[in-house]
Design a protein around this motif. Structure first.
Motif, PDB file in Angstrom:
ATOM      1  N   MET A 121      -9.495   2.033   8.660  1.00  0.00           N
ATOM      2  CA  MET A 121      -8.096   2.217   9.006  1.00  0.00           C
ATOM      3  C   MET A 121      -7.341   2.652   7.791  1.00  0.00           C
ATOM      4  SD  MET A 121      -6.255  -0.515  11.341  1.00  0.00           S
ATOM      5  CE  MET A 121      -7.244  -1.857  10.781  1.00  0.00           C
ATOM      6  N   LYS A 122      -6.803   3.805   7.870  1.00  0.00           N
ATOM      7  CA  LYS A 122      -6.039   4.227   6.719  1.00  0.00           C
ATOM      8  C   LYS A 122      -4.726   4.825   7.187  1.00  0.00           C
ATOM      9  CE  LYS A 122      -6.681   6.025   2.226  1.00  0.00           C
ATOM     10  NZ  LYS A 122      -6.491   5.041   1.289  1.00  0.00           N
ATOM     11  N   ILE A 123      -3.687   4.385   6.577  1.00  0.00           N
ATOM     12  CA  ILE A 123      -2.399   5.006   6.845  1.00  0.00           C
ATOM     13  C   ILE A 123      -1.999   5.732   5.581  1.00  0.00           C
ATOM     14  CG2 ILE A 123       0.009   4.580   7.358  1.00  0.00           C
ATOM     15  CD1 ILE A 123      -0.777   2.317   9.095  1.00  0.00           C
ATOM     16  N   GLN A 124      -1.908   7.011   5.718  1.00  0.00           N
ATOM     17  CA  GLN A 124      -1.588   7.842   4.567  1.00  0.00           C
ATOM     18  C   GLN A 124      -0.082   7.896   4.395  1.00  0.00           C
ATOM     19  OE1 GLN A 124      -4.397   8.849   3.227  1.00  0.00           O
ATOM     20  NE2 GLN A 124      -3.437   9.776   1.451  1.00  0.00           N
ATOM     21  N   ILE A 125       0.398   7.328   3.317  1.00  0.00           N
ATOM     22  CA  ILE A 125       1.836   7.366   3.088  1.00  0.00           C
ATOM     23  C   ILE A 125       2.168   8.629   2.307  1.00  0.00           C
ATOM     24  CG2 ILE A 125       3.768   6.158   2.015  1.00  0.00           C
ATOM     25  CD1 ILE A 125       2.419   3.569   2.575  1.00  0.00           C
ATOM     26  N   PRO A 126       3.068   9.456   2.844  1.00  0.00           N
ATOM     27  CA  PRO A 126       3.422  10.699   2.143  1.00  0.00           C
ATOM     28  C   PRO A 126       3.891  10.430   0.721  1.00  0.00           C
ATOM     29  CG  PRO A 126       4.415  10.657   4.323  1.00  0.00           C
ATOM     30  CD  PRO A 126       3.798   9.319   4.108  1.00  0.00           C
ATOM     31  N   SER A 127       3.652  11.390  -0.149  1.00  0.00           N
ATOM     32  CA  SER A 127       3.871  11.124  -1.572  1.00  0.00           C
ATOM     33  C   SER A 127       5.327  10.828  -1.920  1.00  0.00           C
ATOM     34  CB  SER A 127       3.354  12.294  -2.411  1.00  0.00           C
ATOM     35  OG  SER A 127       4.012  13.476  -2.014  1.00  0.00           O
ATOM     36  N   THR A 128       6.258  11.469  -1.239  1.00  0.00           N
ATOM     37  CA  THR A 128       7.658  11.166  -1.570  1.00  0.00           C
ATOM     38  C   THR A 128       8.035   9.745  -1.128  1.00  0.00           C
ATOM     39  OG1 THR A 128       8.456  12.171   0.471  1.00  0.00           O
ATOM     40  CG2 THR A 128       8.425  13.559  -1.491  1.00  0.00           C
TER      41      THR A 128
ATOM     42  N   LEU B 274       5.860   8.118  10.065  1.00  0.00           N
ATOM     43  CA  LEU B 274       6.096   8.228   8.630  1.00  0.00           C
ATOM     44  C   LEU B 274       6.637   9.598   8.262  1.00  0.00           C
ATOM     45  CD1 LEU B 274       3.075   6.386   6.987  1.00  0.00           C
ATOM     46  CD2 LEU B 274       5.478   5.751   6.888  1.00  0.00           C
ATOM     47  N   LYS B 275       6.083  10.624   8.917  1.00  0.00           N
ATOM     48  CA  LYS B 275       6.582  11.976   8.646  1.00  0.00           C
ATOM     49  C   LYS B 275       8.047  12.082   9.030  1.00  0.00           C
ATOM     50  CE  LYS B 275       2.465  14.879   8.830  1.00  0.00           C
ATOM     51  NZ  LYS B 275       1.519  14.334   9.840  1.00  0.00           N
TER      52      LYS B 275
END
Lengths: 357, 127
Positions: free
Chosen positions: A191-198, A326-327
């Motif tokens: 399970m991975k939630i990719q948090i945007p870099s900003t 998140l986006k």
């Protein structure tokens, strides 16, 4: 707020693998206040997190109140950072951490260096279990290798007791075998939630504001979490009305998690007092707090969702939806998030001195 | 899925003559007699409940459990299900108010700890 017993299970799991050895790294922000704790390297926007091994001022890797794993002898034990001491004159000197071993008598509390501490990541927790097994095996008469022994809960419990008897300490620790089993459960879920870099940068700034500068978000927030979620739902259902039901359920779930998790695991120590004041009259956190704290939930979300035991196909779909959310946050980052915090953690508004910046 | 009473009877008779009640003809749900499709729905729901234990429907994860059920049915029948629809189906088997949630003391949401960012926030992400 329901009070929880501190000696309960430690199943704090992280889906992010961390290095076993601690290191003195931190990204920098261009904020430079009086404290020598903050790096003063110029911020490079492209590389948010640059490992800094050169002669920058040391930054504390662990925060006050953080639950960590600490070496005591050959084994790792759950501990809590009570105090941090930095040497302000000699910046190259390491910070010292005063730790309390959870479940142990206060007489064992001691100052340790960062070299004896590890983050409570999944990998490190597994390492803790491995070390414990190795230690226990030395005491058992069988002397078999750890690989040949299946790690059942009863065996792990027996090993722990062996170790306890050998070491001669009284640990009022509950069943740790539960933790080992749960490790296995979450290890299987990629399970991975990719948090945007900003948004990651937002989190780093957020951390710095609160923990280093003692500055807090002004409450109540507008838009609050409820507002943000409503906006998101409107936005999604305009495009496709059929998905309203599933998005609604997901948002309800997130809201429930947020309301439950906020006081338990989403606050820095300096925010606790503010929380007590803000939540009087039993207001729900999702009507008081905003994007800054909602974002912190996403850091913890993989761990929390692991306990929901959702099957893979649905989980994949769910994670896609969460990524999309998140986006959405990222696109409206300037509307939803504060770029600076004004309330000092003593509860006083920013003084005119700081306003001159 | 709503059919008039007359249609139902016709199709039921057809069902009896051509197929035995035990063999569900492979077709989309809408062409089945109302009772047959209701049974299919319930069967699928029971299948889904093997994955999502119903007592979790009262716990802190309940919305995601419900979402899981909705998704399972959506994939099985290729149509969207509302949360109400799923709850109604569940109601045939369980009195939801009476369900006791799981042991939640072990749940991560009951473990107080100060927030902190994981180490990976401070290093270059490999993925």
């Amino acid at each position: 707020m329901k009070s929880n017993n501190r000696s309960s299970y430690n199943v704090r799991l992280s889906t992010q693998v961390s290095n076993p050895t601690p290191f003195f790294l931190l990204s920098s922000n261009s904020l430079s206040m009086g404290s020598s704790n903050i790096a003063t390297k110029d911020d490079s926007d492209t590389d948010i997190a640059d490992p800094k091994t050169d002669s920058q001022s040391f930054i504390s890797l662990f925060t006050e109140g953080e639950k960590v794993l600490a070496y005591h002898g050959p084994c790792l034990y759950e501990a809590k950072v009570q105090k941090i001491e930095n040497s302000k004159e000699d910046k190259k000197k390491e910070a010292k951490y005063y730790v309390h071993y959870l479940g142990w008598n206060k007489s064992w509390d001691e100052w340790v260096g960062a070299d004896r501490l590890l983050k409570c990541s999944e990998e490190n927790l597994q390492k803790q279990a491995t070390l414990k097994k190795q230690g226990a095996d030395k005491n058992t008469k069988s002397g078999r290798s750890t690989q040949s022994k299946p790690k059942s809960s009863t065996e792990a419990r027996a090993d722990k007791e062996d170790l306890r008897n050998h070491v001669g300490r009284s640990k009022k620790r509950k069943v740790e075998s539960g933790m080992e089993e749960k490790d296995a459960v979450s290890a299987n879920k990629h399970m991975k939630i990719q948090i945007p870099s900003t948004l990651k940068k937002q989190l780093l700034d957020d951390c710095e504001f609160v923990t280093q500068l003692g500055k807090l978000v002004k409450l109540p927030r507008s838009p609050c979490v409820d507002d943000i979620m409503t906006k998101y739902l409107d936005h999604k259902t305009k495009k496709d009305a059929a998905i309203t039901e599933s998005i609604t359920e997901i948002l309800k779930g997130l809201r429930s998690y947020f309301d439950k998790a906020l006081p338990v695991m989403l606050l820095y120590k300096k925010e606790l007092q503010q929380y007590q004041e803000a939540i009087e009259d039993n207001k729900s956190p999702s009507t008081v707090y905003g994007a800054e704290h909602l974002l912190r939930l996403f850091v913890k979300l993989p761990e929390i969702l692991a306990h929901a035991n959702i099957e893979e196909e649905t989980l994949t779909q769910l994670l896609q939806n969460l990524q999309d959310f998140l986006k959405f946050l990222q696109r409206s980052q300037s509307t939803f998030f504060l770029s600076s915090y004004d309330v000092s953690s003593q509860g006083v508004e920013a003084s005119s001195m700081e306003e001159d910046e | 899925m709503g059919k008039s009473g007359e249609e139902e009877e016709e199709e039921e008779q057809e069902g009896l003559s051509v197929h035995s009640p035990c063999q569900a003809p492979p077709s989309s749900a809408s062409s089945l007699p109302k009772e047959q499709s209701q049974i299919d729905l319930e069967l699928k729901l029971l299948e889904a409940l093997e994955i999502y234990p119903p007592n979790k429907l009262q716990g802190i994860h309940r919305h995601f459990i419900l979402y899981g059920l909705m998704e399972y049915l959506r994939r099985s029948f290729d149509r969207h299900f509302s949360s109400d629809e799923v709850l109604q189906l569940l109601d045939r088997f369980y009195n939801l108010e009476m369900l006791k949630p799981d042991e939640e003391e072990m749940d991560i949401l009951n473990q107080e700890e100060v927030f902190s960012l994981p180490q990976t926030f401070y290093t270059k992400e490999e993925s």
